[in-house]
Design an enzyme around this catalytic site. Sequence first.
Site, PDB file in Angstrom:
ATOM      1  N   HIS A 119     100.073 -52.363 -39.936  1.00 26.48           N
ATOM      2  CA  HIS A 119     101.199 -53.260 -39.435  1.00 26.48           C
ATOM      3  C   HIS A 119     102.072 -51.431 -39.576  1.00 26.48           C
ATOM      4  O   HIS A 119     101.110 -50.600 -40.489  1.00 26.48           O
ATOM      5  CB  HIS A 119     102.217 -53.797 -40.278  1.00 26.48           C
ATOM      6  CG  HIS A 119     102.337 -53.778 -41.393  1.00 26.48           C
ATOM      7  ND1 HIS A 119     103.450 -52.773 -42.454  1.00 26.48           N
ATOM      8  CD2 HIS A 119     101.538 -53.984 -42.465  1.00 26.48           C
ATOM      9  CE1 HIS A 119     103.113 -53.083 -43.727  1.00 26.48           C
ATOM     10  NE2 HIS A 119     101.743 -53.598 -43.641  1.00 26.48           N
TER      11      HIS A 119
ATOM     12  N   ASP B 149     105.538 -50.175 -39.750  1.00 27.46           N
ATOM     13  CA  ASP B 149     106.574 -50.532 -40.705  1.00 27.46           C
ATOM     14  C   ASP B 149     106.240 -49.776 -42.117  1.00 27.46           C
ATOM     15  O   ASP B 149     105.623 -50.795 -42.494  1.00 27.46           O
ATOM     16  CB  ASP B 149     107.477 -52.257 -40.303  1.00 27.46           C
ATOM     17  CG  ASP B 149     106.509 -52.854 -40.346  1.00 27.46           C
ATOM     18  OD1 ASP B 149     105.466 -53.257 -40.311  1.00 27.46           O
ATOM     19  OD2 ASP B 149     107.399 -53.878 -41.450  1.00 27.46           O
TER      20      ASP B 149
ATOM     21  N   GLU C 149     106.168 -56.335 -39.992  1.00 22.92           N
ATOM     22  CA  GLU C 149     105.366 -56.911 -40.848  1.00 22.92           C
ATOM     23  C   GLU C 149     106.379 -57.137 -42.085  1.00 22.92           C
ATOM     24  O   GLU C 149     106.101 -58.463 -42.616  1.00 22.92           O
ATOM     25  CB  GLU C 149     104.299 -56.674 -40.969  1.00 22.92           C
ATOM     26  CG  GLU C 149     102.845 -57.412 -42.320  1.00 22.92           C
ATOM     27  CD  GLU C 149     102.839 -57.227 -43.820  1.00 22.92           C
ATOM     28  OE1 GLU C 149     102.692 -58.147 -44.038  1.00 22.92           O
ATOM     29  OE2 GLU C 149     104.292 -56.150 -44.217  1.00 22.92           O
ATOM     30  N   GLU C 150     107.014 -55.823 -42.721  1.00 16.02           N
ATOM     31  CA  GLU C 150     107.479 -56.129 -44.014  1.00 16.02           C
ATOM     32  C   GLU C 150     108.835 -56.875 -43.652  1.00 16.02           C
ATOM     33  O   GLU C 150     109.929 -57.200 -44.560  1.00 16.02           O
ATOM     34  CB  GLU C 150     107.387 -54.877 -44.099  1.00 16.02           C
ATOM     35  CG  GLU C 150     106.667 -54.232 -44.431  1.00 16.02           C
ATOM     36  CD  GLU C 150     106.267 -54.041 -45.547  1.00 16.02           C
ATOM     37  OE1 GLU C 150     106.973 -55.184 -46.469  1.00 16.02           O
ATOM     38  OE2 GLU C 150     105.498 -53.311 -45.830  1.00 16.02           O
TER      39      GLU C 150
ATOM     40  N   HIS D 242     141.062 -56.166 -57.355  1.00 14.05           N
ATOM     41  CA  HIS D 242     140.880 -55.373 -57.721  1.00 14.05           C
ATOM     42  C   HIS D 242     141.442 -56.374 -58.757  1.00 14.05           C
ATOM     43  O   HIS D 242     141.297 -57.420 -59.663  1.00 14.05           O
ATOM     44  CB  HIS D 242     142.388 -54.816 -57.593  1.00 14.05           C
ATOM     45  CG  HIS D 242     142.787 -54.230 -58.877  1.00 14.05           C
ATOM     46  ND1 HIS D 242     142.752 -54.120 -60.206  1.00 14.05           N
ATOM     47  CD2 HIS D 242     143.217 -52.076 -58.693  1.00 14.05           C
ATOM     48  CE1 HIS D 242     143.325 -53.196 -61.602  1.00 14.05           C
ATOM     49  NE2 HIS D 242     143.440 -51.599 -60.647  1.00 14.05           N
TER      50      HIS D 242
ATOM     51  N   THR E   8     136.394 -51.579 -61.005  1.00 12.76           N
ATOM     52  CA  THR E   8     136.331 -52.398 -61.180  1.00 12.76           C
ATOM     53  C   THR E   8     136.572 -53.523 -60.151  1.00 12.76           C
ATOM     54  O   THR E   8     138.240 -53.626 -59.662  1.00 12.76           O
ATOM     55  CB  THR E   8     137.566 -52.321 -62.252  1.00 12.76           C
ATOM     56  OG1 THR E   8     138.736 -51.429 -62.129  1.00 12.76           O
ATOM     57  CG2 THR E   8     137.393 -51.430 -63.665  1.00 12.76           C
TER      58      THR E   8
ATOM     59  N   ARG F   5     106.809 -67.475 -53.681  1.00 11.96           N
ATOM     60  CA  ARG F   5     105.200 -67.208 -53.024  1.00 11.96           C
ATOM     61  C   ARG F   5     104.695 -68.208 -53.415  1.00 11.96           C
ATOM     62  O   ARG F   5     104.125 -69.006 -54.227  1.00 11.96           O
ATOM     63  CB  ARG F   5     105.136 -66.258 -53.634  1.00 11.96           C
ATOM     64  CG  ARG F   5     105.082 -64.477 -54.046  1.00 11.96           C
ATOM     65  CD  ARG F   5     104.850 -64.007 -52.610  1.00 11.96           C
ATOM     66  NE  ARG F   5     105.247 -62.345 -52.249  1.00 11.96           N
ATOM     67  CZ  ARG F   5     105.296 -61.833 -51.547  1.00 11.96           C
ATOM     68  NH1 ARG F   5     104.583 -61.710 -50.736  1.00 11.96           N
ATOM     69  NH2 ARG F   5     106.130 -60.725 -51.381  1.00 11.96           N
TER      70      ARG F   5
HETATM   71  C1  LIG Z   1     100.353 -57.671 -48.616  1.00 14.40           C
HETATM   72  C2  LIG Z   1     101.347 -57.195 -47.129  1.00 14.40           C
HETATM   73  N1  LIG Z   1     100.669 -55.527 -47.521  1.00 14.40           N
HETATM   74  C3  LIG Z   1     102.515 -56.671 -47.823  1.00 14.40           C
HETATM   75  O1  LIG Z   1     102.839 -55.962 -48.845  1.00 14.40           O
HETATM   76  N2  LIG Z   1     103.140 -57.932 -47.327  1.00 14.40           N
HETATM   77  C4  LIG Z   1     104.437 -58.453 -47.812  1.00 14.40           C
HETATM   78  C5  LIG Z   1     104.990 -58.797 -46.387  1.00 14.40           C
HETATM   79  C6  LIG Z   1     106.370 -60.097 -46.630  1.00 14.40           C
HETATM   80  C7  LIG Z   1     107.683 -59.499 -46.200  1.00 14.40           C
HETATM   81  N3  LIG Z   1     108.394 -60.657 -46.600  1.00 14.40           N
HETATM   82  C8  LIG Z   1     106.944 -61.593 -46.542  1.00 14.40           C
HETATM   83  N4  LIG Z   1     105.856 -62.147 -46.682  1.00 14.40           N
HETATM   84  C9  LIG Z   1     104.939 -58.918 -48.895  1.00 14.40           C
HETATM   85  O2  LIG Z   1     103.885 -59.333 -49.513  1.00 14.40           O
HETATM   86  O3  LIG Z   1     105.468 -58.646 -49.310  1.00 14.40           O
HETATM   87 ZN   LIG Z   2     103.728 -54.275 -47.495  1.00 18.20          ZN
HETATM   88 ZN   LIG Z   3     101.370 -54.024 -45.690  1.00 22.53          ZN
END
Ligand SMILES: C[C@H](N)C(=O)N[C@@H](Cc1c[nH]cn1)C(=O)O
Ligand SMILES: [Zn+2]
Ligand SMILES: [Zn+2]
Length: 529
Positions: free
Chosen positions: A150, A152, A218-219, A280, A382, A395
């Site tokens: 990836h 990104d 991916e992220e 406030h 505040t 996870r």
């Molecule tokens: C292991 C990989 N390099 C990575 O960082 N994956 C992310 C992917 C992700 C983001 N949201 C859900 N999964 C991670 O494990 O956080």
């Molecule tokens: Zn990552």
């Molecule tokens: Zn990664």
Amino acid sequence: MPRTLGWRPSQLIQIRRPITRPTKSFFSPTSLSPFSLNKTYLTESIRAHQARKMAPQLDSYFQKVDSLSDHFIERLRQAVAIPSISSEAARRPDVVRMGQWLADELTKLGATVELRPLGKQEGTDLDLPPVVLGRYGNDKNKRTILVYGHYDVQPAEKSDGWDTEPFELTVKEDGRMCGRGATDDKGPVLGWLNAIEAHKAAGVDFPVNLLMCFEGMEEYGSDGLEELVMAEGKKYFADADAVCISDNYWLGTERPCLTYGLRGCNYYSVEVSGPAADLHSGVFGGTAQEPMTDLVRILASLVDTDGKIQIKGIAEQVAPVTAEEEGLYDDIAFTMETLHESLGSKTTIFEDKKKTLMARWRFPSLSIHGVEGAFSNPGAKTVIPAKVIGKFSIRSVPDMEIEKTNQCVYDHVNEVFKKLGSKNTMKVYAQHCGKWWKASPNHWNFAAAAKATERVWGMKPDFTREGGSIPITLTFEEATGKNVLLLPMGSSTDGAHSINEKLDKRNYIEGIKLLGAYLHYVAEEPMNA
Ligand SMILES: C[C@H](N)C(=O)N[C@@H](Cc1c[nH]cn1)C(=O)O
Ligand SMILES: [Zn+2]
Ligand SMILES: [Zn+2]
């Protein structure tokens, strides 16, 4: 509806079966377990293999990688300079620019490249960044390896605590190359490009056809990619004989590893709102029910200090530890000292290696990531925030199911909120979900990577599982029906997702050699496997 990568509600039964079937193995008709593999087959195979001293052309390739190392670091510098943060809408043009840059680099190297649009990001008007699909070589007499990575990155601001500018690659005297994305995952992605370039420059025939799939989300849960991978499984990816992903890390800093499992990730938001605008606290404190007060109570109910998830129905889904597995952890090159080094502290939950590895690989964990809408700057404002959104993720591990886990979370959060008796409103939902993956390393794909590791690093790799998630891995396995190998480049101290992310120059340069060597050994594996 949450995005559930690797999971389609209508196909839950057929598609979501955990893939733990043994993959075809050329070396043993008996079913070697992943755990016996390391000790039996590989030792013999590597010895025999070393004795034959194959692939002399690898030496020329290695020399060329060394002589081009400054150029490869410069390529990484250019990549890191593009802040391709997928989770921030304002950075989307940078993510797109990064995909285009990658496609241009590949084209210059002689690959055939397509930028595939993925449509709109779910629930927004924002175009998803394109997937970079590439092919290098199309020789019917060669094996074809599909690689994924990836382009990104996670967010990064100097003010988060970085010592250097996150989007300027800073190469330190000790070899640390600091910059966002250096190890996750720009370094490894560029590893494939660099391997192509070094072969060309050394005049060494590229040993396989390479198919490439590089994504820009991916992220953020790989939005849109699953559909593409499923659709292309028997089209663009049809020739693939095996899949290789370089997007995770060694367990420590000295021993390389090959990875055959990942945890999944279900990412949740809890929104609590009350007043129409921020207030406030002097004027309204004690008179308005405060969303933040409710939210911290909900978040506090999820997990205890020792990481024990407090949600009913999660632990019950986890596959029991088998007798065979019990013996697995002792041989792994991992120490609590390495963990302390990676952590930068000694604040571990467990004091021993086995419990720690099990907690990372084969038990679920729940992390609280942040609160949107809450005051978080230095100083002492505040304010009573009007609406706050807590973010946490679980996870997941074998045999947890996405839908069942979501239901347990929703039931728990609703029950806790109800007990608070608050007049505020609350909603909880999953942002994205990706399933865990566990495969068999008894396959020529892993055997080739083990030989390459021995050749480049002079030692046998550990066989590991990864605590992180790469949501698309399982989809590649299902779409192509081929073995998937995770072949990491970086080490445990790289600080992926953290401040001062780095990739060691040693891991980058030797990693480029490793990726190339792996392709050579793949080409030499018996074709009947
Ligand atoms: C292991 C990989 N390099 C990575 O960082 N994956 C992310 C992917 C992700 C983001 N949201 C859900 N999964 C991670 O494990 O956080
Ligand atoms: Zn990552
Ligand atoms: Zn990664």
